[in-house]
Design an enzyme around this catalytic site. Structure first.
Site, PDB file in Angstrom:
ATOM      1  CE1 TYR A 173    -112.817  -1.819 -19.856  1.00  0.00           C
ATOM      2  CE2 TYR A 173    -113.561  -3.825 -18.785  1.00  0.00           C
ATOM      3  CZ  TYR A 173    -112.679  -2.761 -18.863  1.00  0.00           C
ATOM      4  OH  TYR A 173    -111.668  -2.624 -17.950  1.00  0.00           O
ATOM      5  NE  ARG A 221    -117.250 -11.744 -15.095  1.00  0.00           N
ATOM      6  CZ  ARG A 221    -116.385 -11.354 -14.175  1.00  0.00           C
ATOM      7  NH1 ARG A 221    -115.424 -10.523 -14.490  1.00  0.00           N
ATOM      8  NH2 ARG A 221    -116.452 -11.806 -12.949  1.00  0.00           N
ATOM      9  N   GLY A 319    -112.156 -14.184  -7.379  1.00  0.00           N
ATOM     10  CA  GLY A 319    -111.197 -13.369  -8.116  1.00  0.00           C
ATOM     11  C   GLY A 319    -109.970 -13.049  -7.288  1.00  0.00           C
ATOM     12  CB  CYS A 343    -108.855 -11.474  -0.847  1.00  0.00           C
ATOM     13  SG  CYS A 343    -109.172  -9.850  -1.537  1.00  0.00           S
ATOM     14  CB  CYS A 350    -105.567  -6.464  -7.643  1.00  0.00           C
ATOM     15  SG  CYS A 350    -106.816  -6.138  -6.383  1.00  0.00           S
ATOM     16  CD  GLU A 413     -94.024  -4.800  17.980  1.00  0.00           C
ATOM     17  OE1 GLU A 413     -93.956  -4.848  16.747  1.00  0.00           O
ATOM     18  OE2 GLU A 413     -94.085  -3.716  18.635  1.00  0.00           O
TER      19      GLU A 413
HETATM   20  C1  LIG Z   1    -106.836  -6.932 -10.953  1.00  0.00           C
HETATM   21  C2  LIG Z   1    -108.188  -7.217 -11.501  1.00  0.00           C
HETATM   22  C3  LIG Z   1    -108.361  -7.287 -12.859  1.00  0.00           C
HETATM   23  C4  LIG Z   1    -109.627  -7.585 -13.383  1.00  0.00           C
HETATM   24  N1  LIG Z   1    -109.751  -7.753 -14.717  1.00  0.00           N
HETATM   25  C5  LIG Z   1    -110.908  -8.223 -15.226  1.00  0.00           C
HETATM   26  C6  LIG Z   1    -110.972  -8.652 -16.575  1.00  0.00           C
HETATM   27  O1  LIG Z   1    -109.966  -8.705 -17.269  1.00  0.00           O
HETATM   28  N2  LIG Z   1    -112.175  -9.047 -17.050  1.00  0.00           N
HETATM   29  C7  LIG Z   1    -113.292  -9.090 -16.252  1.00  0.00           C
HETATM   30  O2  LIG Z   1    -114.355  -9.463 -16.726  1.00  0.00           O
HETATM   31  N3  LIG Z   1    -113.224  -8.751 -14.943  1.00  0.00           N
HETATM   32  C8  LIG Z   1    -112.064  -8.359 -14.406  1.00  0.00           C
HETATM   33  N4  LIG Z   1    -111.967  -8.110 -13.069  1.00  0.00           N
HETATM   34  C9  LIG Z   1    -113.106  -8.371 -12.195  1.00  0.00           C
HETATM   35  C10 LIG Z   1    -113.013  -9.785 -11.607  1.00  0.00           C
HETATM   36  O3  LIG Z   1    -113.145 -10.760 -12.582  1.00  0.00           O
HETATM   37  C11 LIG Z   1    -114.090 -10.025 -10.544  1.00  0.00           C
HETATM   38  O4  LIG Z   1    -115.349  -9.947 -11.138  1.00  0.00           O
HETATM   39  C12 LIG Z   1    -114.036  -9.041  -9.403  1.00  0.00           C
HETATM   40  O5  LIG Z   1    -112.721  -8.884  -8.913  1.00  0.00           O
HETATM   41  C13 LIG Z   1    -114.947  -9.465  -8.256  1.00  0.00           C
HETATM   42  O6  LIG Z   1    -114.565 -10.713  -7.774  1.00  0.00           O
HETATM   43  P1  LIG Z   1    -113.763 -10.881  -6.380  1.00  0.00           P
HETATM   44  O7  LIG Z   1    -114.516 -10.097  -5.382  1.00  0.00           O
HETATM   45  O8  LIG Z   1    -113.795 -12.348  -6.138  1.00  0.00           O
HETATM   46  O9  LIG Z   1    -112.402 -10.343  -6.611  1.00  0.00           O
HETATM   47  C14 LIG Z   1    -110.727  -7.781 -12.528  1.00  0.00           C
HETATM   48  C15 LIG Z   1    -110.535  -7.688 -11.154  1.00  0.00           C
HETATM   49  C16 LIG Z   1    -109.290  -7.426 -10.629  1.00  0.00           C
HETATM   50  C17 LIG Z   1    -109.114  -7.409  -9.152  1.00  0.00           C
END
Ligand SMILES: Cc1cc2nc3c(=O)[nH]c(=O)nc-3n(C[C@H](O)[C@H](O)[C@H](O)COP(=O)(O)O)c2cc1C
Length: 644
Positions: A173, A221, A319, A343, A350, A413
């Protein structure tokens, strides 16, 4: 007794005191109102997660400026009118005993709808790698305006009652766009050298610090590495890290990649092991000495506990695990981790749903996610006697949900083993987690009182005798057998028999059908030494490389030297050869010792007419309605159960 003492220990930085070190990281939901205000659905989603007991919840991306939303319904913090709604989010988390940070965001060029409207801005007019469209170069006046906007938005966060703010400097971003030479070719003081490219981030942090005061915590971040060819590495940005600290960062949140990085690494697919990204958090921590949040594929609190105990990170973010099962921390605390729905990192409901513009957040394995506001909690008014036919993901989800709502459920089943296509999918490389999910569904359905009857094919007579009030038909699909000369020869078999282990992989194999099943079967046999030619009639692969699993599959097949032939069909199969029809003419492939059919499914729903004739209320769901993905099967299964 505290089973996970490092994870469930308090943490303090400046005015922020956390009860434990589990973090829900920011996740965009698209649940907001179209004007960027907080909706009832947002609140229901956040309340549900706050109940899960994370020490810190970081809100989804919240835009600091009207020019900066990545998704159409992104929350806003660019006007005082947003404060009351944001305050409700803060209040909901506080009411559940947690702390909450507001993520401050500007998408820069990574916003498909702003790009389409020609309103997207970026450090330089360079095409978005994600969306393929080009933004406009931001002016120096606009740079100042956006820096100011970050500060004002942070002030609104304080007024709304948040406990911290997080500056989103990750994932490609606007802040990353300034930092990266791939997106920043400016010739003024915001481009060129590392310190110039970091200037925007530093000024944003300084402005936010000014707005929130000295004792209010700021998390930054970062994508510690861009994970893309020509992108920056940890070593590249290492010299500038102390400046981020000086400018105001109190916590560093160690993410990785951009949405343009190959393979969706930011929300890594199941090919990546839980905790695969911890080393980046550790490096960051060693370098700057600030508290660090580790993130990346964590599903098990016990692993997070070890990472913290080893001193590799101070906090751990879960996440997608919070989408799959918001209660997983409670279950870990209570010593019943086996009840946790882990997950599977499929990304269908997602991140890919959001990135592909398919709608609001969901979870392929948890039908409550994103639908909290309508998710039925109370037992159904009328308790019905329900039969579910088929134990694939749709059938099992329907059975579990119906039993949860108090209905009397019997699931049938016809095979000995339950799980339907999940059982087969779990045999493909890296997909064993799909099998764990099937086992979880079976165990939980049993706990809820579902009667499970395997080796039982439901017939019209059984229905006449058993008189179910409602039937949920989840009998899945059956493999289509294409009409090709030679299709009945002994070297031909279908993909399921290979994945199911009934038929051993050959040496020289032709796979007919390049959809997911064909590609995964090619991957499976390729890893067992087969030389594979995959034939697909479509001009392009139906398995998109922009999905993370799709990317990984294409990559592995290429590495295994699998020959992918698109726009190609099979003219005939002989005992040891296959004749292909392609644009330039025909080609004989020889030797061939196996032909695997994976051309797709057709619905299997023979009971439909019987149910109609007997006037029994019924729902047809998932593949038995129309073969599609897991998310459609679970969604339709849940809906059927809710509407009994
Ligand atoms: C649906 C979704 C939306 C996300 N939106 C953001 C966000 O708004 N801001 C951000 O910094 N990261 C966002 N991420 C990244 C997550 O914060 C996270 O870093 C990423 O999913 C890896 O973590 P995990 O493996 O535990 O899911 C998003 C991830 C998912 C799955």
């Amino acid at each position: 007794m505290n089973l996970l003492p490092s994870l469930f220990s308090p943490f303090k930085i400046k005015s922020l005191e956390l009860l434990n070190r589990a973090v829900m990281p920011p996740m965009g939901t698209n649940l907001g109102n179209t004007d960027g205000t907080v909706s009832g659905a947002n609140l229901a989603y956040i309340k549900r997660r706050a109940r899960g007991g994370a020490g810190l919840i970081i809100t989804e991306i919240t835009s600091v400026h009207p020019s900066g939303s990545a998704i159409p319904n992104e929350l806003g913090a660019f006007h005082d009118q947003f404060i009351p709604g944001l305050g409700k989010i803060a209040g909901a988390v506080h009411a559940a005993g947690g702390k909450v940070a507001l993520q401050l965001h500007h998408a820069g060029r990574e916003s498909i709808y702003l790009l389409r409207e020609k309103k997207a801005i970026a450090p330089s007019a360079i095409r978005s790698l994600v969306f393929g469209l080009t933004p406009r170069e931001i002016t120096r006046e606009e740079i100042q305006e956006i820096i100011t906007a970050f500060g004002t938005a942070a002030r609104r966060g304080v007024e709304a009652g948040f406990d911290a703010v997080e500056v989103h400097g990750a994932h490609g971003y606007l802040l990353t766009q300034f930092l990266s030479t791939l997106s920043n070719k400016r010739e003024d003081e915001y481009g060129g050298s590392l310190s110039n490219r970091s200037r925007f981030i530093i000024e944003v942090l300084q402005e936010v610090r000014k707005a929130v005061g000295p004792d209010f915590p700021i998390s930054l971040r970062l994508s510690v590495e861009e994970c893309i060819e020509g992108g920056y590495t940890f070593e590249d940005i290492r010299p500038i890290l102390p400046s981020f600290v000086q400018a105001g960062a109190d916590i560093l949140h160690a993410s990785l990649g951009t949405h343009g990085s190959p393979g969706g690494i930011t929300s890594a697919p199941f090919e990546f092991q839980p905790g695969f990204n911890v080393w980046r958090a550790k490096k960051l921590k060693e370098e700057v000495g600030l508290p660090v949040i580790a993130v990346g594929r964590f599903t098990e609190p016990s692993l997070a506990n070890e990472v913290i105990a080893r001193g590799e990170a101070d906090l751990v973010a879960f996440g997608r695990q919070f989408l799959a099962d918001p209660d997983f921390l409670i279950k870990a605390r209570e010593g019943r981790p086996e009840d946790t729905l882990k997950c599977i990192a499929c990304n269908q409901g997602c991140i890919e749903r959001l990135m592909l513009g398919e709608g609001k957040i969901r979870c392929a394995i948890n039908p409550e996610t994103g639908q909290e506001i309508i998710y039925p909690q109370a037992p159904a008014g009328v308790r019905r006697q329900v039969w579910v036919v088929g134990s694939g993901p749709g059938g099992l989800t329907a059975a579990y949900e119906a039993a949860r709502l108090g209905h009397q459920v019997t699931l049938f089943e016809k095979e000995t083993e339950m799980g339907g296509q999940l059982r087969l999918a779990s045999k493909a490389p890296f997909k064993d987690q799909y099998g764990n999910w099937a086992s979880w569904l079976i165990a939980q359905a049993k706990k809820k009182g579902v009667i499970l009857r395997t080796d039982t094919e439901v017939t019209g007579d059984m229905i006449s005798e058993g008189k179910p009030e409602v039937v949920i038909l989840a009998s899945g699909g059956e493999q289509i057998r294409p009409d090709i000369p030679g299709i009945d020869l002994p070297l031909v078999c279908d993909a399921w028999r290979v994945l199911g282990g009934e038929v051993a992989p050959g040496r020289h194999v032709v796979v007919i059908g390049g959809g997911l099943v064909g590609m995964e079967t090619a991957d499976y046999i390729g890893q067992r030494g087969a030389q594979v030619t995959l034939v697909e009639v479509l001009k392009r692969s139906p398995v998109l490389k922009i999905t993370s699993h799709g990317y990984m599959l294409h990559k592995r097949l290429k590495e295994a030297k699998c020959r992918l032939l698109f726009n190609t069909s099979v003219k005939k199969i002989d005992d040891s050869s296959v004749t292909l029809l392609m644009e330039g003419g025909e080609e004989d492939l020889s030797p061939v010792d196996q032909v695997i059919i994976a051309v797709g499914l057709k619905p299997r729903n023979e009971l439909k007419e019987i149910l109609q004739a007997k006037k029994i209320r019924h729902f047809i769901i998932g593949d038995s309605l129309e073969p599609r993905r897991i998310i459609e099967a679970t969604e339709e299964g849940a809906r059927a159960a809710w509407n009994l």
